[in-house]
Scaffold this motif. Structure first.
Motif, PDB file in Angstrom:
ATOM      1  N   ASN A 362       0.809  -1.221   0.000  1.00  0.00           N
ATOM      2  CA  ASN A 362       0.000   0.000   0.000  1.00  0.00           C
ATOM      3  C   ASN A 362       0.840   1.267   0.000  1.00  0.00           C
ATOM      4  O   ASN A 362       0.333   2.354  -0.310  1.00  0.00           O
ATOM      5  CB  ASN A 362      -0.939   0.003   1.210  1.00  0.00           C
ATOM      6  N   LYS A 366      -0.476   1.807  -7.007  1.00  0.00           N
ATOM      7  CA  LYS A 366      -1.318   0.622  -7.181  1.00  0.00           C
ATOM      8  C   LYS A 366      -0.854  -0.195  -8.388  1.00  0.00           C
ATOM      9  O   LYS A 366      -0.726   0.343  -9.491  1.00  0.00           O
ATOM     10  CB  LYS A 366      -2.777   1.041  -7.351  1.00  0.00           C
ATOM     11  N   VAL A 384      -6.850  -9.311  -0.570  1.00  0.00           N
ATOM     12  CA  VAL A 384      -7.666  -8.678  -1.605  1.00  0.00           C
ATOM     13  C   VAL A 384      -8.410  -7.474  -1.036  1.00  0.00           C
ATOM     14  O   VAL A 384      -8.495  -6.414  -1.670  1.00  0.00           O
ATOM     15  CB  VAL A 384      -8.653  -9.699  -2.208  1.00  0.00           C
ATOM     16  N   ARG A 386      -7.668  -5.619   1.597  1.00  0.00           N
ATOM     17  CA  ARG A 386      -6.856  -4.549   2.178  1.00  0.00           C
ATOM     18  C   ARG A 386      -5.902  -3.898   1.186  1.00  0.00           C
ATOM     19  O   ARG A 386      -5.135  -3.007   1.562  1.00  0.00           O
ATOM     20  CB  ARG A 386      -6.060  -5.100   3.368  1.00  0.00           C
ATOM     21  N   THR A 387      -5.930  -4.301  -0.072  1.00  0.00           N
ATOM     22  CA  THR A 387      -5.055  -3.712  -1.091  1.00  0.00           C
ATOM     23  C   THR A 387      -5.886  -3.303  -2.302  1.00  0.00           C
ATOM     24  O   THR A 387      -7.039  -3.704  -2.449  1.00  0.00           O
ATOM     25  CB  THR A 387      -3.973  -4.708  -1.544  1.00  0.00           C
ATOM     26  N   SER A 388      -5.280  -2.507  -3.173  1.00  0.00           N
ATOM     27  CA  SER A 388      -5.923  -2.107  -4.419  1.00  0.00           C
ATOM     28  C   SER A 388      -4.990  -2.438  -5.576  1.00  0.00           C
ATOM     29  O   SER A 388      -3.794  -2.130  -5.537  1.00  0.00           O
ATOM     30  CB  SER A 388      -6.229  -0.601  -4.418  1.00  0.00           C
ATOM     31  N   SER A 389      -5.541  -3.072  -6.607  1.00  0.00           N
ATOM     32  CA  SER A 389      -4.746  -3.423  -7.792  1.00  0.00           C
ATOM     33  C   SER A 389      -5.686  -3.553  -8.978  1.00  0.00           C
ATOM     34  O   SER A 389      -6.906  -3.688  -8.812  1.00  0.00           O
ATOM     35  CB  SER A 389      -3.996  -4.739  -7.578  1.00  0.00           C
ATOM     36  N   VAL A 411      -5.400   0.625 -12.255  1.00  0.00           N
ATOM     37  CA  VAL A 411      -6.061   1.637 -11.430  1.00  0.00           C
ATOM     38  C   VAL A 411      -5.018   2.698 -11.088  1.00  0.00           C
ATOM     39  O   VAL A 411      -3.920   2.374 -10.640  1.00  0.00           O
ATOM     40  CB  VAL A 411      -6.693   0.999 -10.166  1.00  0.00           C
ATOM     41  N   ASN A 412      -5.349   3.948 -11.392  1.00  0.00           N
ATOM     42  CA  ASN A 412      -4.433   5.064 -11.166  1.00  0.00           C
ATOM     43  C   ASN A 412      -3.106   4.838 -11.895  1.00  0.00           C
ATOM     44  O   ASN A 412      -3.088   4.785 -13.112  1.00  0.00           O
ATOM     45  CB  ASN A 412      -4.212   5.297  -9.675  1.00  0.00           C
TER      46      ASN A 412
END
Length: 465
Positions: A362, A366, A384, A386-389, A411-412
């Motif tokens: 984190n 991302k 899954v 607690r993270t962003s991907s 993402v981003n």
């Protein structure tokens, strides 16, 4: 191609937009896709040879990772296109009682597709399938770093389509900039986040919409309850196919300290099984695309070892060959810990608690993909959640790219928008809302706002607001 010819190419396609909206319907789009499929199948040997010349990609890998994904995209699209193109009815809200509403997908217009070098055939023609399915014309810019494949792409498109529907523009950075100066309706770019920012800034000048398929340092977590043999096989495949030059390849692996030694041995065994004791002699192992990128990878390894990292497998290099390499004892001061590796070098890092892994993930931009290996479903779900991907693979790597029913994108920092299947069709379409009056009561609220109208407006606020 010079600037004047680029302008003329775009202008020719722009001039055909109005007629294409009326005449490029379902059957015409399916016909274009069928024609493309036939040409690809007829030119398969040329495609295989071009990719061998560009960076030594073995024939089975060309078929598996370059040709098959495009053919699958065509097949899936042709099967579902009628439904995707259909207008969708929308139920009225309380405020719009007395109207009928529908949404019509319409083509964005003239699109630019800028393809990368790592999967130069797949990532040029895959987005083209979506652009044509949505009813657009397109200019395709293949990578200049894979000249043989770029020429085959140009030959296939010239053989298949009229230039007012699809055209190819070849060249380097100057040509790319000239293309980005043109007023495209949509730009689909695949490449690095750094170049993605340039593309997005150029698109902003014309307010062109964009789909950006970028990259990043995709992490892999191996939990204490993982099936180590399965994890090793999947990670070896995802990392070392195409010599690691894959945007969704595992960039680095966090392995629980209790299984660190066993996992490392299983991974070494999986690599030897795939490529032999010396991958230099394997017919199944690709090469780095050019000397510049080979030098970049050598520099990452040298910087890491100078700062205390140790190579536990591989490291041998010769020209554009770099052996499948495992490296340990990575620290944050090393460039390999900060930069996307994009090559056959895999750092392995031991961890004790899951919190430290999640905190490290984190703390970074991302990623495009994240992989978890663990039999305990709750362990995987915690990561899954607690993270962003962009996407997640559980007990596998890279395969989410091939699922035609899933959106593929980042993402981003790892991307904007999505591709493949219906999501690719949507990326190249505008959902146009159409509202038709039947017996709406709204005219009763029109001015002049006399006392009766004011009372009706206040009643509307009470019931609708």
């Amino acid at each position: 191609m010079d600037g004047d010819r680029i302008k003329a190419t775009v202008a020719r396609q722009k001039a055909a937009v109005a007629e294409r909206r009326l005449r490029f319907g379902l059957e015409e789009r399916k016909g274009a896709l069928a024609h493309l499929r036939q040409t690809i199948e007829r030119r398969e040997r040329d495609i295989v040879e071009a990719l061998r010349r560009d960076f030594g990609k073995p024939e089975p890998e060309v078929i598996l990772t370059e040709i098959l994904p495009v053919l699958q995209e065509i097949r899936h699209t042709m099967r579902h296109l009628k439904r995707w193109m259909r207008e969708r009815r929308v139920a009225p809200t309380l405020a719009t009682l007395g109207t009928s509403a529908r949404i019509r997908p319409e083509p964005r217009g003239v699109c630019l597709i800028i393809a990368p070098w790592n999967y130069p055939f797949n990532l040029a023609l895959g987005p083209l399938v979506s652009a044509l399915a949505a009813g657009n014309s397109a200019v395709v810019k293949p990578s200049e770093m894979t000249p043989a494949t770029s020429q085959v792409i140009a030959d296939i498109i010239e053989e298949t389509f009229p230039p007012d529907l699809v055209a190819v523009v070849q060249g380097g950075r100057e040509v790319s900039q000239q293309l980005l100066d043109q007023p495209f309706d949509h730009i689909f770019f695949t490449g690095s986040p750094e170049v993605g920012r340039i593309v997005m800034a150029a698109a902003a000048r014309h307010l062109s919409s964009v789909t950006l398929e970028l990259g990043g340092k995709s992490p892999t977590i191996v939990g204490p309850g993982a099936d180590l043999g399965k994890a090793a096989r999947w990670i070896a495949f995802g990392k070392f196919v195409n010599a690691g030059q894959t945007c969704i390849a595992p960039d680095h692996v966090f392995v629980h300290r209790s299984i660190e030694v066993q996992f490392a041995e299983a991974l070494r065994a999986a690599i030897r099984h795939a490529y032999g004791a010396d991958a230099r002699t394997s017919r199944d192992y690709a090469r780095i695309v050019n000397a510049h990128h080979a030098e970049r990878l050598h520099g990452l390894l040298q910087d890491a070892t100078d700062k205390g990292a140790r190579i536990s497998l591989g490291g041998e290099a010769e020209g554009t060959y770099l052996a499948p390499t495992l490296i340990e004892a990575i620290t944050p001061q090393m460039n390999i810990d900060r930069e996307e590796i994009f090559g056959p070098v895999l750092p392995i890092m031991a961890y004790d608690g899951l919190d430290e892994v999640i905190d490290r993930i984190n703390a970074r931009p991302k990623p495009l993909a994240l992989y978890v290996f663990e039999k305990d479903a709750a362990f995987a779900e915690e990561i899954v959640a607690r993270t962003s991907s962009g996407g997640v693979g559980v007990n596998l790597t890279t395969m989410h790219y091939t699922h035609a029913g899933l959106p593929f994108g980042g993402v981003n920092n790892s991307g904007i928008g999505a591709a493949h299947g219906h999501f690719g069709f949507q990326a190249f379409s505008h959902d146009k809302p159409i509202l038709k009056e039947r017996w709406s009561a709204v005219p009763m609220l029109f001015p002049p706002y006399r006392p009766r109208v004011e009372r009706l407006i206040r009643m509307a606020k009470r019931f609708l607001g």
